[in-house]
Scaffold this motif. Sequence first.
Motif, PDB file in Angstrom:
ATOM      1  N   ILE A 143       0.842  -1.202   0.000  1.00  0.00           N
ATOM      2  CA  ILE A 143       0.000   0.000   0.000  1.00  0.00           C
ATOM      3  C   ILE A 143       0.878   1.254   0.000  1.00  0.00           C
ATOM      4  O   ILE A 143       0.627   2.217  -0.732  1.00  0.00           O
ATOM      5  N   THR A 144       1.931   1.221   0.808  1.00  0.00           N
ATOM      6  CA  THR A 144       2.852   2.355   0.861  1.00  0.00           C
ATOM      7  C   THR A 144       3.515   2.600  -0.488  1.00  0.00           C
ATOM      8  O   THR A 144       3.626   3.743  -0.958  1.00  0.00           O
ATOM      9  N   ILE A 145       3.956   1.524  -1.146  1.00  0.00           N
ATOM     10  CA  ILE A 145       4.605   1.650  -2.461  1.00  0.00           C
ATOM     11  C   ILE A 145       3.639   2.253  -3.477  1.00  0.00           C
ATOM     12  O   ILE A 145       3.992   3.141  -4.250  1.00  0.00           O
ATOM     13  N   ALA A 146       2.387   1.773  -3.481  1.00  0.00           N
ATOM     14  CA  ALA A 146       1.405   2.263  -4.454  1.00  0.00           C
ATOM     15  C   ALA A 146       1.058   3.724  -4.204  1.00  0.00           C
ATOM     16  O   ALA A 146       0.887   4.503  -5.156  1.00  0.00           O
ATOM     17  N   LEU A 147       0.937   4.131  -2.948  1.00  0.00           N
ATOM     18  CA  LEU A 147       0.661   5.534  -2.635  1.00  0.00           C
ATOM     19  C   LEU A 147       1.807   6.423  -3.109  1.00  0.00           C
ATOM     20  O   LEU A 147       1.588   7.497  -3.687  1.00  0.00           O
ATOM     21  N   ALA A 148       3.031   5.970  -2.867  1.00  0.00           N
ATOM     22  CA  ALA A 148       4.195   6.739  -3.311  1.00  0.00           C
ATOM     23  C   ALA A 148       4.246   6.799  -4.835  1.00  0.00           C
ATOM     24  O   ALA A 148       4.589   7.835  -5.416  1.00  0.00           O
ATOM     25  N   ALA A 149       3.879   5.696  -5.498  1.00  0.00           N
ATOM     26  CA  ALA A 149       3.886   5.664  -6.964  1.00  0.00           C
ATOM     27  C   ALA A 149       2.893   6.654  -7.546  1.00  0.00           C
ATOM     28  O   ALA A 149       3.196   7.378  -8.497  1.00  0.00           O
ATOM     29  N   GLY A 150       1.688   6.696  -6.986  1.00  0.00           N
ATOM     30  CA  GLY A 150       0.676   7.632  -7.470  1.00  0.00           C
ATOM     31  C   GLY A 150       1.102   9.074  -7.291  1.00  0.00           C
ATOM     32  O   GLY A 150       0.938   9.904  -8.200  1.00  0.00           O
ATOM     33  N   SER A 151       1.661   9.393  -6.144  1.00  0.00           N
ATOM     34  CA  SER A 151       2.114  10.758  -5.884  1.00  0.00           C
ATOM     35  C   SER A 151       3.272  11.132  -6.808  1.00  0.00           C
ATOM     36  O   SER A 151       3.322  12.246  -7.350  1.00  0.00           O
ATOM     37  N   ALA A 152       4.196  10.203  -7.029  1.00  0.00           N
ATOM     38  CA  ALA A 152       5.341  10.478  -7.901  1.00  0.00           C
ATOM     39  C   ALA A 152       4.890  10.696  -9.341  1.00  0.00           C
ATOM     40  O   ALA A 152       5.415  11.571 -10.041  1.00  0.00           O
ATOM     41  N   LEU A 202      -5.931   7.542  -5.355  1.00  0.00           N
ATOM     42  CA  LEU A 202      -6.103   8.317  -4.126  1.00  0.00           C
ATOM     43  C   LEU A 202      -4.928   9.259  -3.919  1.00  0.00           C
ATOM     44  O   LEU A 202      -5.106  10.457  -3.646  1.00  0.00           O
ATOM     45  N   ALA A 203      -3.714   8.746  -4.066  1.00  0.00           N
ATOM     46  CA  ALA A 203      -2.525   9.587  -3.897  1.00  0.00           C
ATOM     47  C   ALA A 203      -2.464  10.672  -4.962  1.00  0.00           C
ATOM     48  O   ALA A 203      -2.032  11.795  -4.685  1.00  0.00           O
ATOM     49  N   GLY A 204      -2.906  10.348  -6.175  1.00  0.00           N
ATOM     50  CA  GLY A 204      -2.906  11.343  -7.244  1.00  0.00           C
ATOM     51  C   GLY A 204      -3.811  12.516  -6.944  1.00  0.00           C
ATOM     52  O   GLY A 204      -3.438  13.678  -7.122  1.00  0.00           O
ATOM     53  N   ILE A 205      -5.024  12.228  -6.470  1.00  0.00           N
ATOM     54  CA  ILE A 205      -5.975  13.295  -6.138  1.00  0.00           C
ATOM     55  C   ILE A 205      -5.423  14.180  -5.026  1.00  0.00           C
ATOM     56  O   ILE A 205      -5.455  15.420  -5.119  1.00  0.00           O
ATOM     57  N   VAL A 262      -5.532 -15.167  -6.882  1.00  0.00           N
ATOM     58  CA  VAL A 262      -6.325 -14.307  -6.002  1.00  0.00           C
ATOM     59  C   VAL A 262      -5.440 -13.263  -5.322  1.00  0.00           C
ATOM     60  O   VAL A 262      -5.802 -12.084  -5.210  1.00  0.00           O
ATOM     61  N   GLY A 263      -4.272 -13.685  -4.867  1.00  0.00           N
ATOM     62  CA  GLY A 263      -3.358 -12.740  -4.213  1.00  0.00           C
ATOM     63  C   GLY A 263      -2.935 -11.623  -5.145  1.00  0.00           C
ATOM     64  O   GLY A 263      -2.883 -10.447  -4.760  1.00  0.00           O
ATOM     65  N   SER A 264      -2.641 -11.960  -6.400  1.00  0.00           N
ATOM     66  CA  SER A 264      -2.249 -10.938  -7.382  1.00  0.00           C
ATOM     67  C   SER A 264      -3.415 -10.020  -7.729  1.00  0.00           C
ATOM     68  O   SER A 264      -3.223  -8.828  -7.980  1.00  0.00           O
ATOM     69  N   ILE A 265      -4.637 -10.576  -7.738  1.00  0.00           N
ATOM     70  CA  ILE A 265      -5.822  -9.744  -8.007  1.00  0.00           C
ATOM     71  C   ILE A 265      -6.003  -8.715  -6.902  1.00  0.00           C
ATOM     72  O   ILE A 265      -6.247  -7.526  -7.164  1.00  0.00           O
ATOM     73  N   ILE A 266      -5.875  -9.161  -5.656  1.00  0.00           N
ATOM     74  CA  ILE A 266      -5.999  -8.236  -4.523  1.00  0.00           C
ATOM     75  C   ILE A 266      -4.931  -7.155  -4.600  1.00  0.00           C
ATOM     76  O   ILE A 266      -5.200  -5.963  -4.383  1.00  0.00           O
ATOM     77  N   LEU A 267      -3.709  -7.556  -4.939  1.00  0.00           N
ATOM     78  CA  LEU A 267      -2.606  -6.593  -5.040  1.00  0.00           C
ATOM     79  C   LEU A 267      -2.868  -5.571  -6.145  1.00  0.00           C
ATOM     80  O   LEU A 267      -2.657  -4.375  -5.953  1.00  0.00           O
ATOM     81  N   THR A 268      -3.350  -6.026  -7.296  1.00  0.00           N
ATOM     82  CA  THR A 268      -3.613  -5.123  -8.419  1.00  0.00           C
ATOM     83  C   THR A 268      -4.701  -4.107  -8.076  1.00  0.00           C
ATOM     84  O   THR A 268      -4.551  -2.900  -8.338  1.00  0.00           O
ATOM     85  N   ILE A 269      -5.802  -4.575  -7.480  1.00  0.00           N
ATOM     86  CA  ILE A 269      -6.903  -3.677  -7.113  1.00  0.00           C
ATOM     87  C   ILE A 269      -6.446  -2.675  -6.063  1.00  0.00           C
ATOM     88  O   ILE A 269      -6.759  -1.476  -6.135  1.00  0.00           O
ATOM     89  N   THR A 270      -5.693  -3.154  -5.079  1.00  0.00           N
ATOM     90  CA  THR A 270      -5.178  -2.267  -4.025  1.00  0.00           C
ATOM     91  C   THR A 270      -4.302  -1.171  -4.622  1.00  0.00           C
ATOM     92  O   THR A 270      -4.407   0.008  -4.268  1.00  0.00           O
ATOM     93  N   ASN A 271      -3.434  -1.544  -5.564  1.00  0.00           N
ATOM     94  CA  ASN A 271      -2.541  -0.568  -6.187  1.00  0.00           C
ATOM     95  C   ASN A 271      -3.301   0.465  -7.014  1.00  0.00           C
ATOM     96  O   ASN A 271      -2.968   1.654  -7.002  1.00  0.00           O
ATOM     97  N   LEU A 272      -4.341   0.026  -7.733  1.00  0.00           N
ATOM     98  CA  LEU A 272      -5.161   0.964  -8.504  1.00  0.00           C
ATOM     99  C   LEU A 272      -5.799   2.007  -7.589  1.00  0.00           C
ATOM    100  O   LEU A 272      -5.815   3.205  -7.893  1.00  0.00           O
ATOM    101  N   ILE A 273      -6.345   1.557  -6.480  1.00  0.00           N
ATOM    102  CA  ILE A 273      -6.986   2.472  -5.530  1.00  0.00           C
ATOM    103  C   ILE A 273      -5.972   3.451  -4.955  1.00  0.00           C
ATOM    104  O   ILE A 273      -6.210   4.670  -4.898  1.00  0.00           O
ATOM    105  N   CYS A 274      -4.826   2.935  -4.533  1.00  0.00           N
ATOM    106  CA  CYS A 274      -3.811   3.786  -3.899  1.00  0.00           C
ATOM    107  C   CYS A 274      -3.255   4.826  -4.865  1.00  0.00           C
ATOM    108  O   CYS A 274      -3.040   5.985  -4.495  1.00  0.00           O
TER     109      CYS A 274
END
Length: 340
Positions: A220-229, A286-289, A271-283
Motif C-alpha cells: 500500500i505504501t509503495i502504491a501511494l508513493a507511486a501515485g504521488s510520484a 487516491l494519492a494522485g488526487i 487471487v493474491g495478485s488480483i488483490i494486489l492489483t486492485i489495491t494498487n489501482l486504488i492507492c
Amino acid sequence: MSYRMLELIAPPDTAKEARKIVEDQNVLGVWTDTLEDGCSILRVLVDVNRIEALSDTLTEKFSHVDGFRIMLFEVQATLPQPQESEEESDDQEEEASEKKSAGRISREELYTDVSGGGELNIVYIGLVLLSTLVAGVGLVRGDVAVIIGAMVIAPLLGPNVAMALSVTLGDLDLGWKALKTNAIGLGVSLALAIVMGVIMNVDLESQQIINKTNVNIGDITIALAAGSAGVLAYTRGVPAAIVGVMVAVALLPPLVNVGLLLGAGHTGLAVGSIILTITNLICINLAGIVTFLVQGIQPRSWWEVEKAKKATRTAIGIWVALLVILAIIIWYWNLSLNPL
C-alpha cells in the motif's frame, strides 16, 4: 528558473488594455506587435510560478472578446538572463495563487499533457501489448532486468493521472475518457497475459511470480508513493516516462501475473495478485488526487471550484473506504496463509 512566453492575440484596443494590466503585474518583459489581419499580439515573458494567475486574469477579463486567444510556450533559454523584480505585490489573492502554483506548470499546460496521455488510440494499445509481452516473459524467467524493461514503457501512467485530475477539476468528460482508456488498457493486458499463461510454462518456483501473489501493508505504501510520484512528474513538467516506471511497478507486474496464473490454471495463487492489483489501482488514484490538491490544482471559476470540491470529497471518500476494506481483506488473506 523556468520561464513561459504568453502570447495574447486580440483586437488592438483589447491588446492595449491587456498590456496595461500586464505591466502592473510582476512580469519580466512585455512586447506588442501588429498582425496582418489587423489584430495585435501581446507577448509577455513571465516566471512559470506566475503564469497561471496571469492567464486567469486575462481570460476572465477578455474571454468574451471576438478573436481573443492565449497561447503558452515554454522558454528553453533567454539571454541576457532576466532580472527578477524585487517589488512585492499588494494583492493577497495574487500572492496566494503564486504560492499555490510554485514549483509546477500552469493548469492549462497540465491539462493538455494529462488529457493527451489519457487518449485511447492505437499507440496506447500497442504500448500496452508490448509492455505486457515483455513483463510476462520477465516474470516467467524470473528476470528482474526484463521486468524493469517492461516498466520503462509505462503506458498505464497517463490514464490513471487523468482520472485523478478529472476528479480534482470536476471534469466529467475527461474522467469518462480516462476511465475507458484505463479499463481497456487493463483488459487488453490481462487478456494477453492469460494467453501467455496458457502457452508458456509458468514455473511456480519463479520468485518473481510468487512475490506478486503476496500482499501486505508495505505494498500500500509503495502504491501511494507511486501515485504521488506520477502526478508530481506531470505537475513539474518532468518527462512522464521517467517516473512512469514507479507507477508501472505497482500496476503492470501484478496485473500480468494475474493473467499468467489464470492461464496456467493456478486460480488460488491468482487471487493474491488480483488483490494486489486492485489495491494498487486504488492507492495510485487516491494519492494522485491528494497530490493535485496539495499543489493547488483547481478550476478557474468559483462555481466550477464548488463542483470540483464536491467531486473530490466524494472520490476520496470512496477510495478511502475501498482501501480500508481491502486492508482488512489483506489482513485476513495473510492470516489464512500464515495461521498462528
